[in-house]
Design an enzyme around this catalytic site. Structure first.
Site, PDB file in Angstrom:
ATOM      1  N   ARG A 148      -8.138   8.496  16.564  1.00  0.00           N
ATOM      2  CA  ARG A 148      -6.893   8.383  15.317  1.00  0.00           C
ATOM      3  C   ARG A 148      -6.717   9.585  14.627  1.00  0.00           C
ATOM      4  O   ARG A 148      -7.640  10.341  14.434  1.00  0.00           O
ATOM      5  CB  ARG A 148      -7.155   6.994  14.441  1.00  0.00           C
ATOM      6  CG  ARG A 148      -7.403   5.901  15.036  1.00  0.00           C
ATOM      7  CD  ARG A 148      -6.110   5.207  15.709  1.00  0.00           C
ATOM      8  NE  ARG A 148      -6.118   4.108  16.371  1.00  0.00           N
ATOM      9  CZ  ARG A 148      -6.467   3.777  17.598  1.00  0.00           C
ATOM     10  NH1 ARG A 148      -6.789   4.474  18.213  1.00  0.00           N
ATOM     11  NH2 ARG A 148      -6.396   2.528  17.979  1.00  0.00           N
ATOM     12  N   ASP A 194       9.644  -7.230  -2.949  1.00  0.00           N
ATOM     13  CA  ASP A 194       8.174  -7.671  -2.041  1.00  0.00           C
ATOM     14  C   ASP A 194       8.354  -9.039  -2.451  1.00  0.00           C
ATOM     15  O   ASP A 194       8.589  -9.427  -3.253  1.00  0.00           O
ATOM     16  CB  ASP A 194       7.199  -6.739  -2.730  1.00  0.00           C
ATOM     17  CG  ASP A 194       6.059  -6.662  -1.724  1.00  0.00           C
ATOM     18  OD1 ASP A 194       5.612  -5.602  -1.425  1.00  0.00           O
ATOM     19  OD2 ASP A 194       5.405  -7.892  -1.126  1.00  0.00           O
ATOM     20  N   LYS A 240       8.123  -2.075  16.855  1.00  0.00           N
ATOM     21  CA  LYS A 240       8.074  -0.785  15.900  1.00  0.00           C
ATOM     22  C   LYS A 240       9.190  -0.070  16.795  1.00  0.00           C
ATOM     23  O   LYS A 240      10.190   0.473  16.040  1.00  0.00           O
ATOM     24  CB  LYS A 240       6.785  -0.238  15.712  1.00  0.00           C
ATOM     25  CG  LYS A 240       6.117  -0.659  14.514  1.00  0.00           C
ATOM     26  CD  LYS A 240       6.941  -0.837  13.189  1.00  0.00           C
ATOM     27  CE  LYS A 240       6.252  -1.146  11.948  1.00  0.00           C
ATOM     28  NZ  LYS A 240       6.941  -1.366  10.791  1.00  0.00           N
ATOM     29  N   TYR A 262       2.784  -5.377  18.238  1.00  0.00           N
ATOM     30  CA  TYR A 262       3.168  -4.752  16.970  1.00  0.00           C
ATOM     31  C   TYR A 262       4.107  -3.161  17.443  1.00  0.00           C
ATOM     32  O   TYR A 262       5.143  -3.155  16.992  1.00  0.00           O
ATOM     33  CB  TYR A 262       2.005  -4.125  16.638  1.00  0.00           C
ATOM     34  CG  TYR A 262       2.160  -3.247  15.316  1.00  0.00           C
ATOM     35  CD1 TYR A 262       2.572  -3.673  13.912  1.00  0.00           C
ATOM     36  CD2 TYR A 262       1.894  -1.920  15.410  1.00  0.00           C
ATOM     37  CE1 TYR A 262       2.668  -2.784  12.966  1.00  0.00           C
ATOM     38  CE2 TYR A 262       1.896  -0.979  14.525  1.00  0.00           C
ATOM     39  CZ  TYR A 262       2.476  -1.661  13.167  1.00  0.00           C
ATOM     40  OH  TYR A 262       2.530  -0.516  12.101  1.00  0.00           O
ATOM     41  N   PHE A 268       0.901  -1.057  -0.079  1.00  0.00           N
ATOM     42  CA  PHE A 268       0.013   0.020  -0.029  1.00  0.00           C
ATOM     43  C   PHE A 268       0.721   1.219  -0.126  1.00  0.00           C
ATOM     44  O   PHE A 268       0.864   2.025  -1.010  1.00  0.00           O
ATOM     45  CB  PHE A 268      -0.778   0.038   1.232  1.00  0.00           C
ATOM     46  CG  PHE A 268      -1.635   1.020   1.515  1.00  0.00           C
ATOM     47  CD1 PHE A 268      -2.392   1.735   0.558  1.00  0.00           C
ATOM     48  CD2 PHE A 268      -1.648   1.664   3.067  1.00  0.00           C
ATOM     49  CE1 PHE A 268      -3.276   2.794   0.988  1.00  0.00           C
ATOM     50  CE2 PHE A 268      -2.620   2.649   3.230  1.00  0.00           C
ATOM     51  CZ  PHE A 268      -3.333   3.318   2.292  1.00  0.00           C
ATOM     52  N   GLY A 291      -4.852  -4.377  22.921  1.00  0.00           N
ATOM     53  CA  GLY A 291      -3.672  -3.760  22.237  1.00  0.00           C
ATOM     54  C   GLY A 291      -4.358  -2.529  21.514  1.00  0.00           C
ATOM     55  O   GLY A 291      -3.501  -1.887  20.884  1.00  0.00           O
ATOM     56  N   VAL A 307     -10.695   2.390   7.753  1.00  0.00           N
ATOM     57  CA  VAL A 307     -11.221   3.057   6.895  1.00  0.00           C
ATOM     58  C   VAL A 307     -11.514   1.879   5.756  1.00  0.00           C
ATOM     59  O   VAL A 307     -12.650   1.846   4.995  1.00  0.00           O
ATOM     60  CB  VAL A 307     -10.355   4.274   6.259  1.00  0.00           C
ATOM     61  CG1 VAL A 307     -11.049   4.729   4.777  1.00  0.00           C
ATOM     62  CG2 VAL A 307     -10.262   5.416   7.224  1.00  0.00           C
ATOM     63  N   ARG A 311     -10.823  -4.179  21.101  1.00  0.00           N
ATOM     64  CA  ARG A 311      -9.691  -5.015  20.708  1.00  0.00           C
ATOM     65  C   ARG A 311      -8.772  -4.844  21.709  1.00  0.00           C
ATOM     66  O   ARG A 311      -8.354  -3.639  22.141  1.00  0.00           O
ATOM     67  CB  ARG A 311      -9.253  -4.592  19.317  1.00  0.00           C
ATOM     68  CG  ARG A 311     -10.073  -4.696  18.114  1.00  0.00           C
ATOM     69  CD  ARG A 311      -9.662  -4.948  17.000  1.00  0.00           C
ATOM     70  NE  ARG A 311      -8.560  -3.822  16.590  1.00  0.00           N
ATOM     71  CZ  ARG A 311      -8.383  -3.444  15.389  1.00  0.00           C
ATOM     72  NH1 ARG A 311      -9.057  -4.134  14.358  1.00  0.00           N
ATOM     73  NH2 ARG A 311      -7.451  -2.360  15.172  1.00  0.00           N
TER      74      ARG A 311
HETATM   75  C1  UD1 Z   1      -2.950   1.302  12.305  1.00  0.00           C
HETATM   76  C2  UD1 Z   1      -2.160   0.697  11.407  1.00  0.00           C
HETATM   77  C3  UD1 Z   1      -1.165   0.479  11.887  1.00  0.00           C
HETATM   78  C4  UD1 Z   1      -0.195   1.903  12.125  1.00  0.00           C
HETATM   79  C5  UD1 Z   1      -0.945   2.386  13.285  1.00  0.00           C
HETATM   80  C6  UD1 Z   1      -0.439   3.744  13.332  1.00  0.00           C
HETATM   81  C7  UD1 Z   1      -3.466  -0.879   9.876  1.00  0.00           C
HETATM   82  C8  UD1 Z   1      -4.122  -2.027   9.448  1.00  0.00           C
HETATM   83  N1  UD1 Z   1      -2.936  -0.509  11.054  1.00  0.00           N
HETATM   84  O1  UD1 Z   1      -3.086   0.745  13.574  1.00  0.00           O
HETATM   85  O2  UD1 Z   1       0.087  -0.202  10.787  1.00  0.00           O
HETATM   86  O3  UD1 Z   1       1.137   1.750  12.478  1.00  0.00           O
HETATM   87  O4  UD1 Z   1      -2.382   2.766  12.655  1.00  0.00           O
HETATM   88  O5  UD1 Z   1      -1.123   4.300  14.514  1.00  0.00           O
HETATM   89  O6  UD1 Z   1      -3.624  -0.149   8.951  1.00  0.00           O
HETATM   90  N2  UD1 Z   1     -11.902  -0.476  14.232  1.00  0.00           N
HETATM   91  C9  UD1 Z   1     -13.167  -0.382  14.396  1.00  0.00           C
HETATM   92  N3  UD1 Z   1     -13.994  -1.277  13.412  1.00  0.00           N
HETATM   93  C10 UD1 Z   1     -13.065  -1.796  12.484  1.00  0.00           C
HETATM   94  C11 UD1 Z   1     -11.569  -1.807  12.276  1.00  0.00           C
HETATM   95  C12 UD1 Z   1     -11.098  -0.902  13.165  1.00  0.00           C
HETATM   96  O7  UD1 Z   1     -13.806   0.024  15.293  1.00  0.00           O
HETATM   97  O8  UD1 Z   1     -13.953  -2.559  11.691  1.00  0.00           O
HETATM   98  C13 UD1 Z   1     -11.168   0.607  15.258  1.00  0.00           C
HETATM   99  C14 UD1 Z   1      -9.966  -0.301  15.909  1.00  0.00           C
HETATM  100  O9  UD1 Z   1     -10.659  -0.941  17.034  1.00  0.00           O
HETATM  101  C15 UD1 Z   1      -9.278   0.819  16.311  1.00  0.00           C
HETATM  102  C16 UD1 Z   1      -9.388   1.901  15.078  1.00  0.00           C
HETATM  103  O10 UD1 Z   1     -10.661   1.545  14.472  1.00  0.00           O
HETATM  104  O11 UD1 Z   1      -9.516   1.482  17.569  1.00  0.00           O
HETATM  105  C17 UD1 Z   1      -8.253   1.872  14.154  1.00  0.00           C
HETATM  106  O12 UD1 Z   1      -7.980   0.367  13.981  1.00  0.00           O
HETATM  107  P1  UD1 Z   1      -6.902   0.132  12.801  1.00  0.00           P
HETATM  108  O13 UD1 Z   1      -7.397   0.726  11.360  1.00  0.00           O
HETATM  109  O14 UD1 Z   1      -7.024  -1.387  12.636  1.00  0.00           O
HETATM  110  O15 UD1 Z   1      -5.469   0.469  12.878  1.00  0.00           O
HETATM  111  P2  UD1 Z   1      -4.518   0.714  14.338  1.00  0.00           P
HETATM  112  O16 UD1 Z   1      -4.757  -0.323  15.209  1.00  0.00           O
HETATM  113  O17 UD1 Z   1      -4.960   2.024  14.903  1.00  0.00           O
END
Ligand code: UD1
Length: 314
Positions: A215, A32, A151, A147, A12, A276, A192, A274
């Site tokens: 976020r 890759d 990092k 994770y 990506f 973590g 997203v 979730r």
């Molecule tokens: C993401 C990135 C990670 C990056 C970090 C930097 C991805 C998969 N992860 O982690 O690589 O280093 O940001 O901050 O790109 N959520 C929902 N519903 C869903 C999916 C997610 O509510 O269907 C929530 C999650 O619980 C979380 C938030 O949305 O609170 C963001 O989740 P996610 O996009 O998976 O990313 P991060 O864990 O923040």
């Protein structure tokens, strides 16, 4: 003109960065193993004369070293890795391999090839449950997932080895990246793309926890531009930089914005939070602006509006 090697070049972030580097006139090689990256991501520039692609796993050190020697890059951008917090919990061994051992292998190869600068894809996850929002590069690092820990370990390796072995170590702490080509159809995809996938399928959104977690969303084209700036800075350049927009957005508000755009009236489903998961995350973009001259330009509303939906006025 610089010669740049991207690990994770078909992913990506890697593919958008390759595209931006080629457009700026640089010579670019991508490596890759296509675990989560894919050749379709390369389609807009696969035939570019400045581009070379190697299907290669970094963890196969011998063959990876051979590729790095052959390319002889000035700069390595290390994007290859496992990107999902829940996946790092489900599979901590894989997380250590892909996010820590791979950094060792990458640095050894870079040093042997005489690389001038190594840019490491770090993450806002290193801040973990640090409450000093907006987070700046001096905020405490308190990761809450394998994770985030990996990092942080990767940063320490890059910075430490850079100092002792003489390459310029740069760690970019990306916040939540979104945009075209992000994986959609996996439970480990970013929020997203998960939301888009469900809206397109006419399904209700799933929100983990109460949705009040925040976020800092940054568009992948802004991230690609930050990467080009970091790779091409005349230098010497070293240290840690937040790559963020500076805006704090709750998951509930993201959900509402996308539901409006897609004219979805289905109530979201709330599931347990979730493990973590970081509660609050938003970065301070000042250091990147002052030292790299980088600021994000694509506001979240504009970035989301690029996705197909039945756009309506907010
Ligand atoms: C993401 C990135 C990670 C990056 C970090 C930097 C991805 C998969 N992860 O982690 O690589 O280093 O940001 O901050 O790109 N959520 C929902 N519903 C869903 C999916 C997610 O509510 O269907 C929530 C999650 O619980 C979380 C938030 O949305 O609170 C963001 O989740 P996610 O996009 O998976 O990313 P991060 O864990 O923040």
């Amino acid at each position: 003109m610089a010669r740049v090697l991207l690990t994770g070049g078909a992913g990506f972030v890697g593919s958008h960065t390759a595209e931006a580097l080629l457009a700026a006139g640089h010579e670019v090689a991508g490596i890759d193993n296509l675990r989560t990256g894919c050749v379709e991501n390369l389609s807009s520039f696969a035939g570019h004369p400045g581009w070379r692609f190697f299907r290669q796993d970094i963890l196969d050190a011998e063959n990876f070293n051979r590729v790095v020697r052959e390319v002889a890059p000035d700069v390595v951008l290390h994007f290859a890795g496992l990107v999902s917090v829940p996946e790092s919990i489900a599979n901590p061994g894989l997380n250590s391999e892909m996010n820590v051992r791979a950094v060792h292998v990458m640095i050894d190869a870079a040093v042997m090839a005489g690389v001038r600068r190594v840019i490491f894809a770090s993450s806002a996850a290193v801040y973990g449950d640090s409450t000093a929002v907006p987070l700046d590069e001096h905020s405490p690092t308190r990761p809450v997932s394998p994770y985030g820990e990996a990092k942080l370990a990767g940063e320490a390796l890059v910075l430490g080895r850079g100092r002792t072995l003489g390459f310029e170590p740069v760690c970019l702490r990306y916040f939540n990246i979104y945009g075209p080509r992000q994986h959609r159809d996996s439970p480990y995809s970013g929020v997203v793309s998960r939301f888009l996938d469900r809206l397109r399928a006419g399904q209700p959104l799933v929100i983990f926890g109460d949705g009040r977690q925040t976020r800092d969303f940054i568009h992948v084209r802004d991230v690609a531009r930050a990467n080009v700036v970091a790779a091409c800075d005349p230098g010497p350049l070293a240290g840690i930089f937040n790559i963020c927009s500076g805006s704090e957005v709750a998951v509930n508000d993201l959900a509402a914005a996308l539901q409006r755009q897609f004219l979805s009236r289905l109530d979201p489903i709330f599931e347990p939070g979730r493990s973590g998961d970081v509660k609050r995350s938003a970065g301070n973009p000042t250091r990147a602006r002052e030292i790299l001259g980088f600021s994000a330009r694509i506001a979240l509303a504009a970035g989301l509006s690029e996705f197909e939906g039945n756009s309506v006025a907010p």
